[in-house]
Write an enzyme that holds these catalytic residues in place. Structure first.
Site, PDB file in Angstrom:
ATOM      1  N   THR A   5      42.383  13.440 -42.692  1.00 18.42           N
ATOM      2  CA  THR A   5      42.427  14.492 -41.675  1.00 18.42           C
ATOM      3  C   THR A   5      42.541  15.885 -42.287  1.00 18.42           C
ATOM      4  O   THR A   5      41.767  16.773 -41.958  1.00 18.42           O
ATOM      5  CB  THR A   5      43.611  14.250 -40.708  1.00 18.42           C
ATOM      6  OG1 THR A   5      43.565  12.903 -40.256  1.00 18.42           O
ATOM      7  CG2 THR A   5      43.529  15.186 -39.520  1.00 18.42           C
ATOM      8  N   TYR A  26      42.048  18.532 -47.641  1.00 21.24           N
ATOM      9  CA  TYR A  26      41.501  17.420 -48.417  1.00 21.24           C
ATOM     10  C   TYR A  26      40.060  17.621 -48.857  1.00 21.24           C
ATOM     11  O   TYR A  26      39.431  16.690 -49.376  1.00 21.24           O
ATOM     12  CB  TYR A  26      41.635  16.112 -47.630  1.00 21.24           C
ATOM     13  CG  TYR A  26      42.919  15.372 -47.951  1.00 21.24           C
ATOM     14  CD1 TYR A  26      43.015  14.572 -49.086  1.00 21.24           C
ATOM     15  CD2 TYR A  26      44.039  15.490 -47.138  1.00 21.24           C
ATOM     16  CE1 TYR A  26      44.184  13.899 -49.398  1.00 21.24           C
ATOM     17  CE2 TYR A  26      45.221  14.812 -47.441  1.00 21.24           C
ATOM     18  CZ  TYR A  26      45.284  14.028 -48.562  1.00 21.24           C
ATOM     19  OH  TYR A  26      46.452  13.356 -48.875  1.00 21.24           O
ATOM     20  N   LYS A  38      39.302   6.165 -45.189  1.00 21.01           N
ATOM     21  CA  LYS A  38      40.065   5.982 -46.428  1.00 21.01           C
ATOM     22  C   LYS A  38      39.672   4.696 -47.154  1.00 21.01           C
ATOM     23  O   LYS A  38      39.538   4.687 -48.386  1.00 21.01           O
ATOM     24  CB  LYS A  38      41.562   5.988 -46.112  1.00 21.01           C
ATOM     25  CG  LYS A  38      42.069   7.330 -45.613  1.00 21.01           C
ATOM     26  CD  LYS A  38      43.544   7.278 -45.238  1.00 21.01           C
ATOM     27  CE  LYS A  38      43.998   8.618 -44.699  1.00 21.01           C
ATOM     28  NZ  LYS A  38      45.426   8.600 -44.270  1.00 21.01           N
ATOM     29  N   MET A  40      44.725  11.010 -33.769  1.00 20.46           N
ATOM     30  CA  MET A  40      43.575  10.140 -33.490  1.00 20.46           C
ATOM     31  C   MET A  40      42.839   9.753 -34.763  1.00 20.46           C
ATOM     32  O   MET A  40      42.206   8.700 -34.827  1.00 20.46           O
ATOM     33  CB  MET A  40      42.636  10.834 -32.500  1.00 20.46           C
ATOM     34  CG  MET A  40      43.277  11.038 -31.134  1.00 20.46           C
ATOM     35  SD  MET A  40      42.184  11.772 -29.896  1.00 20.46           S
ATOM     36  CE  MET A  40      41.138  10.351 -29.515  1.00 20.46           C
ATOM     37  N   ARG A  56      48.186  18.863 -33.574  1.00 21.72           N
ATOM     38  CA  ARG A  56      49.035  17.675 -33.610  1.00 21.72           C
ATOM     39  C   ARG A  56      50.489  18.028 -33.904  1.00 21.72           C
ATOM     40  O   ARG A  56      51.408  17.386 -33.373  1.00 21.72           O
ATOM     41  CB  ARG A  56      48.492  16.658 -34.613  1.00 21.72           C
ATOM     42  CG  ARG A  56      48.326  17.137 -36.054  1.00 21.72           C
ATOM     43  CD  ARG A  56      47.515  16.111 -36.829  1.00 21.72           C
ATOM     44  NE  ARG A  56      47.381  16.391 -38.256  1.00 21.72           N
ATOM     45  CZ  ARG A  56      46.426  17.136 -38.785  1.00 21.72           C
ATOM     46  NH1 ARG A  56      45.520  17.718 -38.002  1.00 21.72           N
ATOM     47  NH2 ARG A  56      46.359  17.303 -40.100  1.00 21.72           N
ATOM     48  N   ASN A  92      44.579   9.490 -37.738  1.00 17.13           N
ATOM     49  CA  ASN A  92      45.490   8.520 -38.358  1.00 17.13           C
ATOM     50  C   ASN A  92      45.141   7.123 -37.861  1.00 17.13           C
ATOM     51  O   ASN A  92      45.062   6.168 -38.636  1.00 17.13           O
ATOM     52  CB  ASN A  92      46.947   8.822 -37.984  1.00 17.13           C
ATOM     53  CG  ASN A  92      47.508  10.063 -38.639  1.00 17.13           C
ATOM     54  OD1 ASN A  92      48.325  10.753 -38.045  1.00 17.13           O
ATOM     55  ND2 ASN A  92      47.073  10.370 -39.858  1.00 17.13           N
ATOM     56  N   HIS A 112      54.424  15.300 -37.547  1.00 16.22           N
ATOM     57  CA  HIS A 112      53.764  15.062 -36.271  1.00 16.22           C
ATOM     58  C   HIS A 112      53.588  13.570 -35.978  1.00 16.22           C
ATOM     59  O   HIS A 112      53.542  12.738 -36.883  1.00 16.22           O
ATOM     60  CB  HIS A 112      52.391  15.742 -36.244  1.00 16.22           C
ATOM     61  CG  HIS A 112      51.436  15.183 -37.259  1.00 16.22           C
ATOM     62  ND1 HIS A 112      50.717  14.033 -37.054  1.00 16.22           N
ATOM     63  CD2 HIS A 112      51.092  15.627 -38.496  1.00 16.22           C
ATOM     64  CE1 HIS A 112      49.965  13.783 -38.117  1.00 16.22           C
ATOM     65  NE2 HIS A 112      50.176  14.733 -39.010  1.00 16.22           N
ATOM     66  N   GLY A 113      53.468  13.247 -34.694  1.00 21.13           N
ATOM     67  CA  GLY A 113      53.190  11.872 -34.298  1.00 21.13           C
ATOM     68  C   GLY A 113      51.792  11.444 -34.731  1.00 21.13           C
ATOM     69  O   GLY A 113      50.992  12.257 -35.212  1.00 21.13           O
ATOM     70  N   GLU A 123      48.610  21.004 -42.983  1.00 22.17           N
ATOM     71  CA  GLU A 123      48.473  19.878 -43.898  1.00 22.17           C
ATOM     72  C   GLU A 123      47.674  20.307 -45.124  1.00 22.17           C
ATOM     73  O   GLU A 123      46.913  21.282 -45.093  1.00 22.17           O
ATOM     74  CB  GLU A 123      47.784  18.709 -43.176  1.00 22.17           C
ATOM     75  CG  GLU A 123      47.525  17.468 -44.029  1.00 22.17           C
ATOM     76  CD  GLU A 123      48.782  16.877 -44.639  1.00 22.17           C
ATOM     77  OE1 GLU A 123      49.356  17.508 -45.550  1.00 22.17           O
ATOM     78  OE2 GLU A 123      49.177  15.775 -44.221  1.00 22.17           O
TER      79      GLU A 123
END
Length: 320
Positions: free
Chosen positions: A87, A181, A189, A79, A124, A81, A75-76, A178
């Protein structure tokens, strides 16, 4: 005798034998849903005539029966990122840059055939697939299949066969999500590295079998993503369909690990840029990596195989 179809990786649908080429692909979803706890490869049995129109792709002599294209796109930019946040499975949309990356990805694959689209359940990845297809030379419209309830299936039916022939089914599944996490989701991060130490955060992010607190390791993500790929996506490629997968860094790392036969050490160093498509050719039971298409103006890019070169030429002729 009825046939059973699986969509979204969790619902099985019994379809009576009357389903044929005159039925539209949303209408093949029966209201008789039964929950399925295991992945199942019967999605491959969806007929070409009922699920995908082939008048502008398969009817063009662009491939042998044993050759098909697989496009993988991360994905591009999202917000989170942009804000440098973990995320994971949080559902965050694209930034303006991410939208532009998705459109650019579409330009790179504009002459590569697409019959089916698989994405994660996260917006996304879905935005990336939809925006990329706005640039495709086929001009087909991606339509998300909805079978989460009887009402959703009924209300999302398309009653025009002509419209259906100009559509591409989009199948969403959590197995392509994804990596989850855990307690890190939503954290910055840089601040997390300062709190726990750079080495610890690097281990959580880049090791193969070590998971963050209450989250998934890459190995855990790989088990679900690769199982889904083998059971649902690979059969489509074997049947001659061309597939686009829009997903995430770790679910795509997992699939590439399977395709390229990478070791657990090699996959941890694999970096995937946002919005950059990767092309694989499936032929005679083997996957061949062709890298990333440079753009529609690069004529040599589409000469990866003779069939893709012919496909582009015929699309050009049809558009004149």
């Amino acid at each position: 005798m009825s046939a059973t179809f699986i969509l979204h990786g969790c619902w099985s649908i019994d379809v009576p034998p009357a389903v044929g080429s005159s039925r539209l692909f949303p209408k093949l979803l029966s209201p008789l849903f039964t929950y399925n706890h295991k992945l199942h490869p019967v999605l491959a049995s969806i007929s070409h005539s009922s699920a995908v129109d082939h008048t502008s792709s398969h009817s063009i002599s662009h491939h042998s029966p044993t050759e098909s294209s697989l496009i993988l796109i991360r994905h591009g930019e999202s917000m989170w990122n942009e804000k440098n946040l973990f995320t994971g499975c949080c559902d965050v949309p694209l930034t303006r840059k991410g939208v532009e990356e998705a459109i650019e990805a579409g330009k790179r694959i504009t002459y590569i055939p697409v019959d089916m689209i698989f994405t994660s359940c996260l917006i996304r990845a879905q935005m990336t697939a939809m925006l990329a297809m706005t640039q495709h030379h086929q001009k087909k419209v991606p339509i998300v299949t909805h079978n989460e309830s009887e009402r959703a299936t009924t209300w999302s039916q398309v009653y025009s066969e002509r419209t259906t022939k100009q559509s591409i089914p989009v199948i969403t599944t959590w197995q392509l999500n994804e990596r989850m996490y855990g307690d890190l989701q939503g954290l910055n991060k840089k601040e997390t590295a300062e709190r726990y130490g750079k080495e610890q955060v690097h281990e959580w992010r880049r090791s193969y079998d070590i998971s963050p607190p209450n989250g998934e390791s890459l190995e855990m993500c790989s088990r679900r993503a690769v199982a889904y790929f083998k059971d649902f996506i690979e059969p489509q490629l074997k049947s001659g369909k061309h597939v686009l997968v829009a997903a995430h860094a770790n679910s795509l790392r997992s699939i590439i690990m399977y395709l390229d036969r990478l070791t657990s050490q090699e996959v941890t160093s694999l970096e995937l840029s946002t919005g950059i498509p990767l092309l694989y050719i499936y032929k005679e039971g083997k996957f061949s990596s062709r890298g990333s298409p440079v753009g529609p103006t690069e004529t040599g890019v589409y000469a990866y195989t003779q069939s893709l070169a012919v496909y582009r030429q015929q699309l050009d002729e049809m558009s004149r």
